[in-house]
Design an enzyme around this catalytic site. Structure first.
Site, PDB file in Angstrom:
ATOM      1  CB  SER A 159      -0.910   0.018   1.233  1.00 33.72           C
ATOM      2  OG  SER A 159      -1.669   1.214   1.281  1.00 33.72           O
ATOM      3  CE  LYS A 187      -1.109  -3.462   4.105  1.00 34.38           C
ATOM      4  NZ  LYS A 187      -1.288  -4.828   3.586  1.00 34.38           N
TER       5      LYS A 187
END
Length: 305
Positions: A159, A187
């Site tokens: 993302s 992430k």
């Protein structure tokens, strides 16, 4: 002679067939990746789904029983079995928050009762489903399993926003002790781990994901969240990208030398602006720059502390 050539052709086709494991295949983006690979005779996709509900979603788009594995990415033995013989992995797993019902009621009340203080809905992650557990430990286990299995390419769907610790998405699910949130930071930690793992990789950072048909917008790439600072992409949905286009870019990355060792941000122009990107491989044709993966000073607060 003809029979000999026929068998040679079959052998070449079988060799060219790429077995690709799509993890998180029951999700909206993962299912599209699986569908696009399934539609191409050059690929043999296998979808890793966490639940029977996700399995049914894959079956509904044409998956056969041998093309779906129901398992949790936390299960190392299941991951090892799923990745056996795979040429590539496309990681589409992600922690998914659920809205707190009471906070939703309060938000709705602010729309009809002017004396109620305005508030945003609150979210929480399910048990064993926090970003630390899914986006860090779960991703790490997938990378380790891929390396052990000799996977030739690892495509990581992440993302945008990971360079900014203060991004709003990091506050979702955060507990009073500070743990439980920071989805973009976890992430990013997994991305750094992949880069350092030695496994050939492609990392894609989509902007806001929208459920639209692919090939309708012009795709735009960047690095280090620089697009988020560009006034041209500051509003009007121009920091968004269709899930179907993300799936097309994942497929285009497979087996591409131009996509190997690349991390990029992916957004799109408004529908009607620019020229729709029909060939997804073109996003790898020109380098937007090198992604910076400096080590984080500290990890976000852990749910296990």
């Amino acid at each position: 002679m003809h029979r000999f050539l026929y068998h040679v052709l079959l052998a070449v086709q079988a060799h060219a067939l790429k077995k690709v494991l799509v993890t998180g295949a029951g999700g909206r983006t993962g299912k599209l990746v699986f569908e696009q690979l399934k539609a191409d005779d050059n690929y043999k996709p296998v979808g890793l789904a966490r639940s029977s509900k996700a399995q049914k979603a894959l079956t509904a788009v044409g998956a056969t029983s041998d093309e779906v594995i129901v398992a949790d990415v936390a299960d190392e033995s299941a991951l090892a079995a799923a990745m056996s013989g795979c040429d590539a992995v496309v990681l589409c797993t992600s922690a998914v928050p659920a809205i707190k019902p009471l906070s939703l009621m309060k938000t709705m009340a602010t729309k009809v009762l002017p004396f109620v203080k305005t508030s945003r809905p609150a979210f929480k992650f399910p048990k064993n489903g926090t970003p630390e557990e899914v986006d860090w430990f779960g991703a790490k286990k997938q990378i380790d399993a891929a390396k052990k299995a000799g996977v030739k390419q690892f495509v990581f769907v992440s993302s945008m926003g990971g360079t900014n610790p203060d991004n709003f998405l990091n506050s979702i699910g955060r507990r009073k002790d500070g743990s439980g949130g920071d989805i973009l930071l976890w992430k990013r930690k997994a991305e750094r781990y992949l880069v350092d793992s030695g496994v050939p990789y492609t990392i894609i950072h989509p902007g806001g994901l929208v459920d639209e048909d692919g090939s309708k917008r012009e795709l735009v790439v960047g690095v280090n969240d620089e697009i988020m600072k560009d006034p041209a992409f500051a509003s009007g949905g121009t920091r968004s990208v269709a899930r179907a286009d993300v799936a097309r870019v994942c497929k285009a990355a497979l087996g591409s030398a131009a996509a190997t060792g690349v991390a990029l941000d992916l957004v799109s122009k408004k529908v009607g602006d620019g020229t729709p990107t029909k060939d997804a491989s073109t996003v790898f044709a020109s380098s937007p720059g090198k992604y910076t993966y400096e080590s984080a000073a500290t990890d976000p607060p852990s749910v296990f502390s």
